[in-house]
Design an enzyme around this catalytic site. Structure first.
Site, PDB file in Angstrom:
ATOM      1  N   ASP A 265     -20.546  -5.314  40.526  1.00 21.13           N
ATOM      2  CA  ASP A 265     -19.560  -6.121  40.062  1.00 21.13           C
ATOM      3  C   ASP A 265     -18.780  -5.449  39.334  1.00 21.13           C
ATOM      4  OD1 ASP A 265     -21.703  -5.841  38.601  1.00 21.13           O
ATOM      5  OD2 ASP A 265     -21.794  -7.723  37.616  1.00 21.13           O
TER       6      ASP A 265
ATOM      7  N   GLU B  77       0.797  -1.280   0.018  1.00 19.21           N
ATOM      8  CA  GLU B  77      -0.094   0.116  -0.066  1.00 19.21           C
ATOM      9  C   GLU B  77       0.973   1.229   0.038  1.00 19.21           C
ATOM     10  OE1 GLU B  77      -3.365   2.183   2.755  1.00 19.21           O
ATOM     11  OE2 GLU B  77      -2.320   0.539   3.566  1.00 19.21           O
ATOM     12  N   ASP B  78       1.908   1.212   0.688  1.00 20.41           N
ATOM     13  CA  ASP B  78       2.507   2.599   1.017  1.00 20.41           C
ATOM     14  C   ASP B  78       3.949   2.726   0.445  1.00 20.41           C
ATOM     15  OD1 ASP B  78       0.517   3.266   2.576  1.00 20.41           O
ATOM     16  OD2 ASP B  78       1.325   2.824   4.566  1.00 20.41           O
TER      17      ASP B  78
END
Length: 707
Positions: A259, A76-77
């Site tokens: 709780d 992608e980069d």
């Protein structure tokens, strides 16, 4: 940044036979490809892929997953390509990297239609290899841990996307630790003041009570030692977001929340789990309705554990989870446990779920999604739900989401069973179909031939599968009626802007709106899923905002009468403006206006001389056209008043009302309402049909009331 040899050492901790050369090559290639790139924080970009790989080592994942983490942003980069990654590291890793890249490019927080389509792509990617989503979740987790370096608006967008999509997805996969951390990191961004207030109250509570976790852990260990049971006991305070959500759901102040502490007991074998349960219940009082046995009835993602809530030290409620070491590994890793390694070999954990089977159960019910919004609703319902387990009369187990009803159960068995359901028995007792089922109940569905789903069922069921099946059945059953009504609504809307609703125009509008054909468009128009204005706007956006026509003279709403000729609407069909009409002449009564589909017209087929071609005057008609509705409503206090209010909210006036039938459980009545036109009629009917107290609604046409 973690050095490559340190990363390999992390992998060798659980997989001594790891392919160290593969990890070194992936590390070196990723570092080379990301050279010169930096994160928003100013750090070298490659620190991020390395951190993602380190997160995956905590889950003891295989070498292919670790290499994918190191390479997941290269396609992608950087200048890297799929073919180059495949050549250097093999087809399997290339496909994994490509899958993560495609997931990264999905805009999951986009518009609803786009988001639904992207969810489909996400599920398809998961179905091919679930390791893709494991890498993506680790990627998102590291991004959320380092989100402070992003712009505020980007932080908010990523945090909302994480809270809505990735956190519940991690939970659905059984990776509860990741879900909790993702939620809390998102909570820190989206509501920092709320999170800080929870932490401050925790600090105050600890000052007042001391280290409650340490004390209760010691109490549990003491009781187990007395019983001669070897087990590990862990305790912790719950995450701030978990506490905040409980406060919102139960509408409780922090001081009333009980709780907020959780404890785990890890045993050596399954038998000891039940021995521990006995010891805890003997020592502390169990809280009714808070016991779940996921060992005998595991969740679909492989989760097994016993959950019980007891009143512990000083009356404080604490939740205790009891499971074996192998169960705990699945509880921590979820579906990812299928790839976990121990001592150099894939861990043969008998409780790990086959990812292929898991993803099939996740996706099979979405195959018939009719539209974007329905698919999106179904996905989110599936991801967000906890589960209850019910038994069939034969003892088989049916898993359902929390809050499910007998109708959900019926549709889980088979769509045919759901569609023909008339009532249900839970533990042998007949119950209403809207009853919320609880763990361990036995459910029997009673069906009847000829029964069909009702519109009110949509409000009863909670599962995507049931909602989808009901909507599909209602659409099929009512499609003819809706298409006919849609034709009238389209005709009126197009005439309003001086156009004609031709077949070609409707086909073009359908294509513009992303619908398969004009029939589907008309059906949605008639069922109020689509407005006539939207259809006109799709073709003639410049005409969509034309101001409404002038008010029509109530004395002359019909065009086609001779001068001085009188008229009145037929009592049998009560036509309203927007419906096709025809006139029939009566001696001494002028012209009686009938709807073109009125059955009473059959007797005049041989008398063409009496027929008068008529149509409604164009413009906005006053609300003076009375229409009768045959309505069946439940016999409960305030229901009739609520129905009258609904009609009033549609700016319609009730001119008369009388009861036809009264029974202990329902009323049937005829309501006469003054309306403007067919669109006004449609709006009133839609409002009534959507009301859960309305069992049946139809337009009342009485042929005995002929002129």
């Amino acid at each position: 940044m973690i050095d490559v040899e340190d990363l390999i050492a992390l992998v060798r901790n659980y997989n001594p036979h790891t392919d160290a050369d593969l990890i070194r090559r992936a590390y070196a290639y990723g570092q080379e490809m990301h050279e010169g790139q930096f994160r928003q924080s100013g750090e070298p970009y490659f620190t991020h892929p390395v951190a993602v790989a380190a997160i995956l080592t905590e889950q003891r994942l295989d070498d292919a997953s670790i290499a994918t983490a190191l390479l997941h942003d290269t396609i992608e980069d950087t200048k890297s390509t799929y073919s180059e990654v495949a050549r250097l590291f093999g087809e399997q890793i290339a496909e994994l990297v490509d899958g993560v890249t495609k997931l990264t490019n999905l805009q999951l927080s986009s518009s609803e239609a786009k988001q639904a389509e992207n969810f489909r792509k996400l599920l398809i990617a998961m179905s091919r290899d679930l390791r893709v989503i494991l890498v993506k979740l680790a990627d998102r987790l590291h991004n959320m841990r380092t989100i402070k370096s992003m712009r505020p608006e980007k932080q908010a967008q990523k945090a909302r996307e994480t809270m809505d999509i990735f956190a519940p997805l991690a939970g659905r996969m059984g990776m509860q630790w990741m879900r909790e951390e993702l939620e809390d990191l998102s909570f820190r961004v989206l509501n920092p003041e709320g999170r800080s207030s929870i932490i401050r109250r925790f600090i105050t509570l600890q000052k007042e009570t001391g280290d409650v976790v340490h004390k209760i852990t010691a109490d549990i260990r003491l009781e187990l030692d007395k019983a001669g049971i070897e087990a590990d006991v862990y305790g912790r305070a719950k995450k701030p977001y978990s506490i905040w959500r409980k406060m919102q759901e139960k509408d409780l102040a922090f001081s009333r929340l009980s709780d907020i502490y959780g404890f785990r007991v890890i045993t050596h074998n399954e038998a000891d789990c039940y021995r521990v349960l006995g010891v805890i219940h003997q020592r502390w009082r169990a809280v009714p309705g808070r016991f779940k046995d996921y060992i005998s009835q595991p969740k679909s993602n492989g989760y097994r554990s016993i959950h019980t809530t007891v009143s512990g030290r000083d009356g404080k409620r604490v939740e205790v989870q009891i499971r074996t070491r192998q169960m705990h590994e699945v509880a921590e890793a979820g579906v990812a446990a299928h790839w976990s390694y121990r001592d150099g070999v894939r861990a043969q954990n008998p409780f790990a779920v086959d990812p292929a089977r898991w993803i099939t159960t996740m996706t099979e019910r979405f195959d018939n999604g009719e539209d974007h919004s329905e698919f999106l609703e179904n996905v989110k319902l599936e991801m967000y739900t906890d589960q209850v387990f019910c038994f069939t009369p034969k003892g088989d187990v049916v898993q359902l989401p929390k809050g499910a009803t007998p109708l959900d159960y019926a549709y889980a068995i088979h769509t045919r069973i759901g569609n023909s359901c008339v009532s249900a028995k839970v533990d042998g007792i007949r119950v209403p179909l809207w009853t919320r089922l609880k763990n361990g109940q036995s459910v029997e569905i009673i069906t009847a031939e000829g029964q069909r789903p009702q519109a009110t069922w949509i409000d009863i069921v909670v599962t995507g599968r049931a909602k989808s099946a009901i909507r599909r059945s209602l659409r099929e059953e009512d499609k003819g009626r809706f298409v006919k009504l849609g034709q009238e609504l389209a005709r009126v809307a197009f005439e309003h802007v001086g156009k004609k609703a031709t077949d070609k125009a409707l086909r073009t509008a359908a294509k513009t709106l992303g619908l398969p054909d004009s029939t589907e468009l008309l059906a949605r128009l008639g069922s109020a899923e689509l407005s006539a204005g939207k259809v006109v706007e799709a073709l003639y956006p410049e005409l969509a905002s034309i101001a409404p026509a002038e008010e029509v003279d109530a004395r002359r709403p019909v065009v086609g009468l001779s001068p001085g000729q009188t008229y009145r609407r037929a009592n049998c069909c009560q036509p309203v403006p927007g419906e096709r009409i025809v006139g029939i002449t009566y001696r001494g009564q002028g012209v009686i206006v009938h709807a073109i589909d009125c059955p009473a017209l059959a007797e005049f087929e041989e008398q063409p001389s009496r027929w008068v071609d008529l149509h409604w005057t164009a413009g906005r008609h006053p609300a003076v056209h009375t229409v009768s509705f045959n309505v069946t409503i439940s016999n409960d206090a305030g229901v009739l008043g609520h129905i009258c209010t609904l009609i009033g909210e549609q700016k319609a006036n009730i001119s008369d009302l009388h009861f036809v039938d009264r029974k202990p459980d329902f009323y049937r009545l005829i309501i006469e309402v003054d309306l403007r036109d067919v669109e006004h009629l449609h709006n009133v009917m839609t409002a009534l049909e959507a009301e859960s107290d309305v069992a049946q609604l139809e337009r009342y046409r009485d042929l005995s009331r002929k002129p």
